[in-house]
Motif scaffolding. Structure first.
Motif, mmCIF file in Angstrom:
data_model
loop_
_atom_site.group_PDB
_atom_site.id
_atom_site.type_symbol
_atom_site.label_atom_id
_atom_site.label_comp_id
_atom_site.label_asym_id
_atom_site.label_seq_id
_atom_site.Cartn_x
_atom_site.Cartn_y
_atom_site.Cartn_z
ATOM 1 N N UNK A 1 0.789 -1.234 0.000
ATOM 2 C CA UNK A 1 0.000 0.000 0.000
ATOM 3 C C UNK A 1 0.825 1.292 0.000
ATOM 4 N N UNK A 2 2.093 1.241 0.434
ATOM 5 C CA UNK A 2 2.869 2.478 0.552
ATOM 6 C C UNK A 2 4.096 2.491 -0.352
ATOM 7 N N UNK A 3 4.142 1.604 -1.347
ATOM 8 C CA UNK A 3 5.268 1.580 -2.275
ATOM 9 C C UNK A 3 4.768 1.525 -3.708
ATOM 10 N N UNK A 4 5.650 1.939 -4.633
ATOM 11 C CA UNK A 4 5.295 1.940 -6.049
ATOM 12 C C UNK A 4 5.813 0.711 -6.779
ATOM 13 N N UNK A 5 6.575 -0.111 -6.105
ATOM 14 C CA UNK A 5 7.099 -1.322 -6.723
ATOM 15 C C UNK A 5 7.991 -2.065 -5.763
ATOM 16 N N UNK A 6 8.206 -3.355 -6.034
ATOM 17 C CA UNK A 6 9.077 -4.178 -5.182
ATOM 18 C C UNK A 6 9.802 -5.197 -6.048
ATOM 19 N N UNK A 7 11.072 -5.426 -5.722
ATOM 20 C CA UNK A 7 11.877 -6.443 -6.393
ATOM 21 C C UNK A 7 12.515 -7.304 -5.308
ATOM 22 N N UNK A 8 12.230 -8.605 -5.341
ATOM 23 C CA UNK A 8 12.819 -9.525 -4.370
ATOM 24 C C UNK A 8 14.227 -9.877 -4.829
ATOM 25 N N UNK A 9 15.193 -9.588 -3.981
ATOM 26 C CA UNK A 9 16.588 -9.889 -4.287
ATOM 27 C C UNK A 9 16.950 -11.292 -3.795
ATOM 28 N N UNK A 10 17.995 -11.862 -4.384
ATOM 29 C CA UNK A 10 18.499 -13.149 -3.902
ATOM 30 C C UNK A 10 19.046 -12.987 -2.485
ATOM 31 N N UNK B 1 6.691 11.471 -1.216
ATOM 32 C CA UNK B 1 5.660 11.913 -0.275
ATOM 33 C C UNK B 1 5.055 10.749 0.524
ATOM 34 N N UNK B 2 5.513 9.515 0.233
ATOM 35 C CA UNK B 2 5.068 8.355 1.024
ATOM 36 C C UNK B 2 6.197 7.793 1.890
ATOM 37 N N UNK B 3 7.326 8.467 1.914
ATOM 38 C CA UNK B 3 8.484 7.934 2.635
ATOM 39 C C UNK B 3 8.198 7.798 4.131
ATOM 40 N N UNK B 4 7.490 8.767 4.711
ATOM 41 C CA UNK B 4 7.181 8.678 6.144
ATOM 42 C C UNK B 4 6.299 7.463 6.426
ATOM 43 N N UNK B 5 5.319 7.197 5.549
ATOM 44 C CA UNK B 5 4.461 6.022 5.722
ATOM 45 C C UNK B 5 5.286 4.740 5.614
ATOM 46 N N UNK C 1 7.340 4.224 8.683
ATOM 47 C CA UNK C 1 6.478 3.835 9.806
ATOM 48 C C UNK C 1 6.205 2.338 9.781
ATOM 49 N N UNK C 2 5.949 1.778 8.588
ATOM 50 C CA UNK C 2 5.693 0.349 8.466
ATOM 51 C C UNK C 2 6.957 -0.442 8.795
ATOM 52 N N UNK C 3 8.122 0.083 8.412
ATOM 53 C CA UNK C 3 9.377 -0.577 8.781
ATOM 54 C C UNK C 3 9.492 -0.659 10.297
ATOM 55 N N UNK C 4 9.156 0.433 10.982
ATOM 56 C CA UNK C 4 9.205 0.439 12.441
ATOM 57 C C UNK C 4 8.248 -0.571 13.054
#
Length: 263
Positions: free
Chosen positions: A201-210, A227-231, A234-237
């Motif tokens: 919900x708070x990212x524009x894309x994801x790539x799974x690394x080895x 503008x979504x970096x704070x969100x 927060x999820x990382x926390x």
């Protein structure tokens, strides 16, 4: 990136055919980018950064000695540091480490001109976004406790190894090691999938690394709008709090979008 520098390449036409330098290319940026006069990149001593402009795009370059092999750890650090600092201010399409072209004219004729429109479009797509890399690693003792708690065969092998001399339990030790590796791999797959879904919900894309380590729980690159970096953080926390001592979570970035461009 402050101060203005323009590199037309015109002066190179008067040089003798035999060159002792080539153009190291770091990445592609918008043509109106500015750089500081003291910006440096790869090499020993580090090469001064220049810009080669063409149309709406530009290449970030420096001179490099043609007789000097690239590949030192310091060169890779310099390459990434320059791109990450640039990406903090402008959209950047990073090139792979070690991209070298013969002359400034070749940068224009073989790189910028043929791919101008696709580069310009890609820069617009990543504008206002940056990459972050989440690296999560299982703590050794907690994950071993999980494996032994959840798997009866692993417990039996552990007990047998404890009861008998080391020289007669070689096969059991090998089997236990294989079993632990398989179980951790299954955990990694499940936890990585959960991480990607959680941040969607708070990212524009994801790539799974080895995995970079046998105890990796997740290794994922995310493209995050500024503008979504704070969100996102927060999820990382929240993830750190929920995993607690079970998993160590590191967050790297913001950085250039290495995993989201194919230059």
């Amino acid at each position: 990136m402050t101060g203005s520098t323009r590199q037309s390449g015109a002066g190179d036409r008067a040089e003798a055919p035999q060159r002792d330098t080539a153009c190291y290319v770091y990445g592609i940026l918008p043509e109106d980018v500015e750089i500081s006069e003291d910006a440096v990149g790869v090499g020993d001593p580090p090469g001064r950064i220049k810009i080669i402009r063409h149309g709406e795009i530009a290449a970030l370059v420096s001179d490099v000695d043609v007789d000097r092999p690239l590949g030192r750890a310091q060169d890779l650090v310099a390459h990434e540091q320059l791109l990450d600092e640039a990406a903090a201010e402008v959209p950047v399409l990073p090139l792979r480490f070690g991209a070298v072209m013969t002359t400034p004219e070749a940068v224009v004729e073989e790189l910028l001109a043929p791919h101008h429109d696709s580069f310009a479009a890609a820069l617009k797509q990543i504008e206002g976004r940056a990459q972050f890399v989440l690296k999560a690693r299982y703590a050794e003792q907690p994950v071993l406790v999980e494996v032994l708690t959840e798997n009866a065969e692993a417990r039996q092998l552990r007990d047998r190894i404890r009861q008998l001399p080391e020289e007669v339990t070689r096969n059991e030790r090998i089997r236990l090691g294989e079993l632990i590796t398989q179980i951790i791999a299954a955990k990694r797959e499940a936890d990585t999938r959960a991480v990607v879904e959680r941040f969607e919900p708070c990212t524009a894309g994801a790539v799974v690394r080895d995995p970079s380590h046998e105890r990796d729980a997740a290794h994922v690159a995310f493209l995050v709008e500024n503008d979504r970096q704070a969100d996102f953080e927060r999820v990382v926390g929240e993830l750190r709090s929920e995993w607690g001592d079970r998993v160590e979570v590191r967050l790297l970035g913001p950085m250039a979008p290495y995993d989201f461009v194919t230059t």
